[in-house]
Design a protein around this motif. Structure first.
Motif, PDB file in Angstrom:
ATOM      1  N   ARG A   9       6.174  21.794  24.610  1.00 41.09           N
ATOM      2  CA  ARG A   9       6.590  22.735  25.404  1.00 41.09           C
ATOM      3  C   ARG A   9       8.142  22.418  25.899  1.00 41.09           C
ATOM      4  N   SER A  10       9.076  23.382  25.680  1.00 39.29           N
ATOM      5  CA  SER A  10      10.279  23.452  26.099  1.00 39.29           C
ATOM      6  C   SER A  10      10.327  23.009  27.271  1.00 39.29           C
ATOM      7  N   SER A  11      11.509  22.061  27.556  1.00 37.09           N
ATOM      8  CA  SER A  11      11.953  21.569  28.789  1.00 37.09           C
ATOM      9  C   SER A  11      12.883  22.445  29.327  1.00 37.09           C
ATOM     10  N   ASN A  59      22.344  27.008  15.360  1.00 41.58           N
ATOM     11  CA  ASN A  59      21.013  26.366  15.299  1.00 41.58           C
ATOM     12  C   ASN A  59      21.556  24.886  14.379  1.00 41.58           C
ATOM     13  N   GLY A  60      20.362  24.013  14.143  1.00 39.12           N
ATOM     14  CA  GLY A  60      20.690  22.789  13.400  1.00 39.12           C
ATOM     15  C   GLY A  60      20.575  23.035  11.879  1.00 39.12           C
ATOM     16  N   HIS A  61      19.868  24.063  11.571  1.00 43.89           N
ATOM     17  CA  HIS A  61      19.759  24.304  10.043  1.00 43.89           C
ATOM     18  C   HIS A  61      21.447  24.657   9.736  1.00 43.89           C
ATOM     19  N   MET A  62      21.838  25.590  10.549  1.00 46.53           N
ATOM     20  CA  MET A  62      23.067  26.213   9.956  1.00 46.53           C
ATOM     21  C   MET A  62      24.309  25.129   9.953  1.00 46.53           C
ATOM     22  N   TYR A 154      23.390  12.361   7.775  1.00 46.06           N
ATOM     23  CA  TYR A 154      22.313  12.085   8.374  1.00 46.06           C
ATOM     24  C   TYR A 154      21.645  13.383   9.075  1.00 46.06           C
ATOM     25  N   ASP A 155      20.448  13.700   8.597  1.00 47.25           N
ATOM     26  CA  ASP A 155      19.559  14.805   9.302  1.00 47.25           C
ATOM     27  C   ASP A 155      19.210  14.164  10.625  1.00 47.25           C
ATOM     28  N   ALA A 156      19.410  14.323  11.656  1.00 47.77           N
ATOM     29  CA  ALA A 156      19.320  13.335  12.933  1.00 47.77           C
ATOM     30  C   ALA A 156      18.785  14.514  13.915  1.00 47.77           C
ATOM     31  N   ALA A 157      18.117  15.672  13.119  1.00 52.03           N
ATOM     32  CA  ALA A 157      17.612  16.502  14.003  1.00 52.03           C
ATOM     33  C   ALA A 157      16.566  16.139  15.273  1.00 52.03           C
ATOM     34  N   HIS A 158      15.821  15.204  14.678  1.00 52.43           N
ATOM     35  CA  HIS A 158      15.094  14.474  15.838  1.00 52.43           C
ATOM     36  C   HIS A 158      15.667  13.166  16.796  1.00 52.43           C
ATOM     37  N   ALA A 159      16.612  13.128  16.452  1.00 51.43           N
ATOM     38  CA  ALA A 159      17.252  11.536  17.055  1.00 51.43           C
ATOM     39  C   ALA A 159      18.449  11.899  18.169  1.00 51.43           C
ATOM     40  N   PHE A 178      22.345  17.109  14.549  1.00 53.30           N
ATOM     41  CA  PHE A 178      21.162  17.214  15.698  1.00 53.30           C
ATOM     42  C   PHE A 178      20.869  18.535  15.894  1.00 53.30           C
ATOM     43  N   SER A 179      19.470  18.744  16.007  1.00 55.13           N
ATOM     44  CA  SER A 179      19.044  19.922  16.252  1.00 55.13           C
ATOM     45  C   SER A 179      18.710  20.151  17.728  1.00 55.13           C
ATOM     46  N   PHE A 180      19.142  21.265  18.284  1.00 54.90           N
ATOM     47  CA  PHE A 180      18.945  21.340  19.943  1.00 54.90           C
ATOM     48  C   PHE A 180      17.957  22.839  20.058  1.00 54.90           C
ATOM     49  N   THR A 183      12.145  23.050  20.758  1.00 58.83           N
ATOM     50  CA  THR A 183      11.244  22.156  20.796  1.00 58.83           C
ATOM     51  C   THR A 183      11.627  20.546  20.740  1.00 58.83           C
ATOM     52  N   LYS A 184      12.970  20.509  20.937  1.00 52.11           N
ATOM     53  CA  LYS A 184      13.607  19.081  20.988  1.00 52.11           C
ATOM     54  C   LYS A 184      13.569  18.726  22.257  1.00 52.11           C
ATOM     55  N   VAL A 185      13.958  17.401  22.070  1.00 51.42           N
ATOM     56  CA  VAL A 185      14.183  16.342  23.420  1.00 51.42           C
ATOM     57  C   VAL A 185      15.201  17.032  24.434  1.00 51.42           C
ATOM     58  N   SER A 310      -2.429  20.367  17.766  1.00 48.21           N
ATOM     59  CA  SER A 310      -1.690  19.252  17.182  1.00 48.21           C
ATOM     60  C   SER A 310      -0.953  20.162  15.883  1.00 48.21           C
ATOM     61  N   ARG A 311      -0.078  19.177  15.143  1.00 47.34           N
ATOM     62  CA  ARG A 311       0.689  19.817  14.142  1.00 47.34           C
ATOM     63  C   ARG A 311       0.527  18.876  12.770  1.00 47.34           C
ATOM     64  N   LYS A 312       0.711  19.409  11.739  1.00 40.23           N
ATOM     65  CA  LYS A 312       0.761  18.451  10.476  1.00 40.23           C
ATOM     66  C   LYS A 312       2.283  18.211  10.083  1.00 40.23           C
ATOM     67  N   TYR A 313       3.151  17.945  11.125  1.00 39.00           N
ATOM     68  CA  TYR A 313       4.366  17.721  10.452  1.00 39.00           C
ATOM     69  C   TYR A 313       4.420  16.206   9.882  1.00 39.00           C
ATOM     70  N   PHE A 314       4.820  15.988   8.575  1.00 40.28           N
ATOM     71  CA  PHE A 314       5.419  17.142   7.676  1.00 40.28           C
ATOM     72  C   PHE A 314       4.432  17.247   6.562  1.00 40.28           C
TER      73      PHE A 314
END
Ligand code: T4K
Length: 369
Positions: A9-11, A59-62, A154-159, A178-180, A183-185, A310-314
């Motif tokens: 859940r988004s903060s 976004n992180g992807h672009m 580095y794909d640091a989307a999660h880091a 980094f992805s913002f 759903t991210k921290v 829950s989710r099946k990541y990945f």
């Protein structure tokens, strides 16, 4: 009907804090294209992440896709399939060939012992993923990259916010993304950033995110539109004020999960990594059905009946995606196949209550046979 428990859940900041942050936009009427809030966020992030350069994106992807373009990579890129679609798509959409390296069974990042055997005279880069915020073996990747003259993105989307040996994670490699995403921290609604050392790369990528425009009369590269707007940046400015508290709360959630699930036979949880200051981005468990008595899919489906999502990541692995029409051989990445078939990412967000964590864990334990 029980309350739904979603995977995350988004903060968000307090409503008034955000409104206060965006109110001057009604005076300036400057809504996007590297506005004032964009600059403030870039500078604040530089300090927070302890890096020389930050460039913000829609976004992180672009960010990743344009980083690859700005690097002028050619031929083949070594990466892992145990990731979100974005990592592989960014490579393929740049006209490059992903060469899939397996992951290791401890932290699910790239297995550095297998990289060198995949290098050919066409290889131009390595794009490893700090999956779930787990730090790749950055030292070994650096050694290999230097030996073979390869770039490292580095794909640091999660880091976001992760540190290794006291240094910000984006200090490693040529570029980190980094992805913002919501759903991210740390989120800017949608958003992302590149961190890098080379100022020439910075100039190129900053033009690419604005159509390749150099100035009003010169367009010197075939860019895209990947600019972060002022409402996104304002969300980032607010959320950054609270990110420390956010990470501390997530740590408590994860500790509760560990207490409940740590000694359940057939369930593997991630172990803390040496020298790493974590960000507690995800809580994946790996279910060995032969010991636990139920498969990952059975647990996933049962949780759904209990309103727990829950989710099946990945899963599926990116090298088995339909869009690649069997072009890649998943037998080349057996550990990734094993983990992907058994992993389940449990609900995790800062305000997830201990009561709800216990509900999730008890539901999982009910599947044990
Ligand atoms: N590289 C890696 C390794 C990545 O994991 C990602 C993104 C990227 C690159 C690309 O970065 P971005 O371009 O996205 O910045 C989600 C996210 O959309 C995606 O950002 C993330 N990885 C991926 C792992 O997860 P979905 O399709 O699972 O999201 P969705 O819509 O099912 O949402 C999951 C849950 O999050 C919902 O059940 C509830 C919660 N949620 C969702 C949204 C959209 C919220 O609380 N608020 C929201 O606004 O992909």
């Amino acid at each position: 009907m029980k309350e739904k428990i979603l995977v995350t859940r988004s903060s968000m900041p307090d409503f008034d804090e955000y409104i206060d942050e965006i109110s001057d936009l009604w005076e300036t009427h400057w809504l996007t294209n590297m506005g004032e809030k964009h600059c403030i966020l870039e500078n604040t992030l530089k300090e927070y992440l302890n890096v020389e350069n930050v460039s913000l994106f829609s976004n992180g992807h672009m960010a990743l896709e344009l980083a690859i373009q700005a690097m002028n990579l050619t031929g083949e890129v070594i990466t892992t399939p145990f990731t979100f679609a974005s990592t592989t798509h960014a490579i393929v959409r740049n006209g490059l060939t992903p060469v899939f390296c397996d992951i290791n069974a401890e932290d699910y990042t790239i297995d550095v012992t297998k990289i060198e055997s995949l290098i050919t005279d066409k290889t131009s880069a390595i794009i490893p993923v700090h999956v779930y915020g787990n730090v790749c073996n950055v030292e070994e990747i650096d050694r290999i990259a230097k030996k073979y003259d390869l770039k490292v993105i580095y794909d640091a989307a999660h880091a976001f916010g992760v540190k290794y040996k006291g240094k910000g994670i984006a200090e490693y490699g040529d570029v980190s993304m980094f992805s913002f995403h919501a759903t991210k921290v740390f989120n800017t609604i949608e958003g992302g950033a590149l961190c890098f050392k080379n100022p020439e790369f910075g100039k190129r990528v900053n033009r690419l995110k604005n159509f390749g425009i150099r100035d009003e009369e010169v367009v010197d590269s075939i860019g895209a539109n990947a600019k972060m707007n002022e409402f996104q940046a304002a969300m980032g400015i607010c959320n950054l004020r609270h990110v420390h508290a956010e990470i501390e709360k997530r740590k408590k959630v994860i500790n509760r999960y560990k207490k409940n699930l740590g000694d359940v036979l057939g369930i593997t949880i991630l172990q803390p990594q040496d020298h790493v200051q974590a960000n507690y981005a995800y809580f994946p468990i790996v279910i060995d059905d032969k010991i636990f008595g139920s498969t990952r899919n059975e647990v996933y489906n049962y949780l759904k009946t209990q309103n727990i999502f829950s989710r099946k990541y990945f899963y599926p692995l990116t090298n088995s995606f339909d869009c690649f029409h069997g072009q890649f051989d998943t037998n080349q990445t057996p550990i990734a196949v094993y983990i992907s078939k058994r992993v389940l990412t449990l609900p995790l967000y800062a305000d997830l209550s201990f009561d709800n964590i216990d509900i999730v864990c008890n539901a999982i334990k009910k599947c044990q046979k």
